[in-house]
Design an enzyme around this catalytic site. Sequence first.
Site, PDB file in Angstrom:
ATOM      1  N   SER A 179       6.070  -2.891   7.262  1.00  0.00           N
ATOM      2  CA  SER A 179       5.051  -1.873   7.512  1.00  0.00           C
ATOM      3  C   SER A 179       4.350  -2.182   8.826  1.00  0.00           C
ATOM      4  O   SER A 179       4.273  -3.337   9.256  1.00  0.00           O
ATOM      5  CB  SER A 179       4.019  -1.854   6.383  1.00  0.00           C
ATOM      6  OG  SER A 179       2.900  -1.050   6.717  1.00  0.00           O
ATOM      7  N   TYR A 192      -1.719  -6.223   0.335  1.00  0.00           N
ATOM      8  CA  TYR A 192      -0.531  -5.474   0.738  1.00  0.00           C
ATOM      9  C   TYR A 192      -0.064  -5.893   2.126  1.00  0.00           C
ATOM     10  O   TYR A 192       1.122  -6.159   2.356  1.00  0.00           O
ATOM     11  CB  TYR A 192      -0.841  -3.980   0.711  1.00  0.00           C
ATOM     12  CG  TYR A 192       0.267  -3.083   1.219  1.00  0.00           C
ATOM     13  CD1 TYR A 192       1.329  -2.731   0.401  1.00  0.00           C
ATOM     14  CD2 TYR A 192       0.219  -2.563   2.518  1.00  0.00           C
ATOM     15  CE1 TYR A 192       2.343  -1.887   0.867  1.00  0.00           C
ATOM     16  CE2 TYR A 192       1.227  -1.721   2.982  1.00  0.00           C
ATOM     17  CZ  TYR A 192       2.283  -1.389   2.154  1.00  0.00           C
ATOM     18  OH  TYR A 192       3.283  -0.569   2.612  1.00  0.00           O
TER      19      TYR A 192
END
Length: 287
Positions: A179, A192
């Site tokens: 990401s 995360y």
Amino acid sequence: MSDTNASSLPPQHQTHQPGEEARMNPEPQSLMQDYRAAGKLNGKVALVSGGDSGIGRAVCIGYAKEGADVAFIYLDEDRDAEETLQHIRAQGRKAIAIKGDIADAEFCKEAVKTVIETFGRLNILVNNAAEQHVCDRIEDISEAQLRRTFDTNIIGTFFLTQSAVEHLHEGDAIINSASVVAYRGKPVLLDYAATKGAIVALTRSLAGNLTDRKIRVNAVAPGPIWTPLIPASFSADDVEDFGQGSPMGRPGQPDEVAPSYIFLACNDSSYMTGQVLHPNGGTVIGG
């Protein structure tokens, strides 16, 4: 491009992760309808975690268009999984959906076993399943949340790769979903972001580990993409502004990300391993 080109998205929120694509407004573009295939994955078999919706669904359909048979893992979104199966099979390819939790090492072993028993081989592994939870302060992240996020995002990736790698051979590929937050951080997604940084490090390390076996390992680090995880993670008000901070001023679509996974799965990327592609709407990483 769909209504996600508009100045804002309709406010919406889902209370259960990973979220349902069918409940999103507008629904993401994840069917690869404009993609033109060239048989780049003919005869291949792919296993995609988190393949029922969002980026995973677009990857599954894209792989099928390129000639691969596809197995995908999903947690519990049965309706999304059934729709993805239908779209894969509409391309004339075989498909199976495997329901379960990749945080369970035994489940990962059984999932890979099912793929081998069904298709007789495995050539492409995509580690895509993930979860995220918004939290403003580090003190408010519970031990249970921290462990669960790591279990799904990085430990599950590790377990599934361990189970799959013995069935991969020269020319096969592993592709991990990282990401943009692995590089830029995200103040309200601490756990995360940490898992996505770990995925980048795992990708680079595993690439070196598997070089002698001629198995390539790469990753894709999307920016803000309109998937079910977004309304399942953020408040309705935050969803309304989602993606507007990207240089392109909008969220991306799963269909805009899936071609990166197709490139890394096929022989076009034969001289790439340990690398990360960045379909993120124009954010410059490491420049």
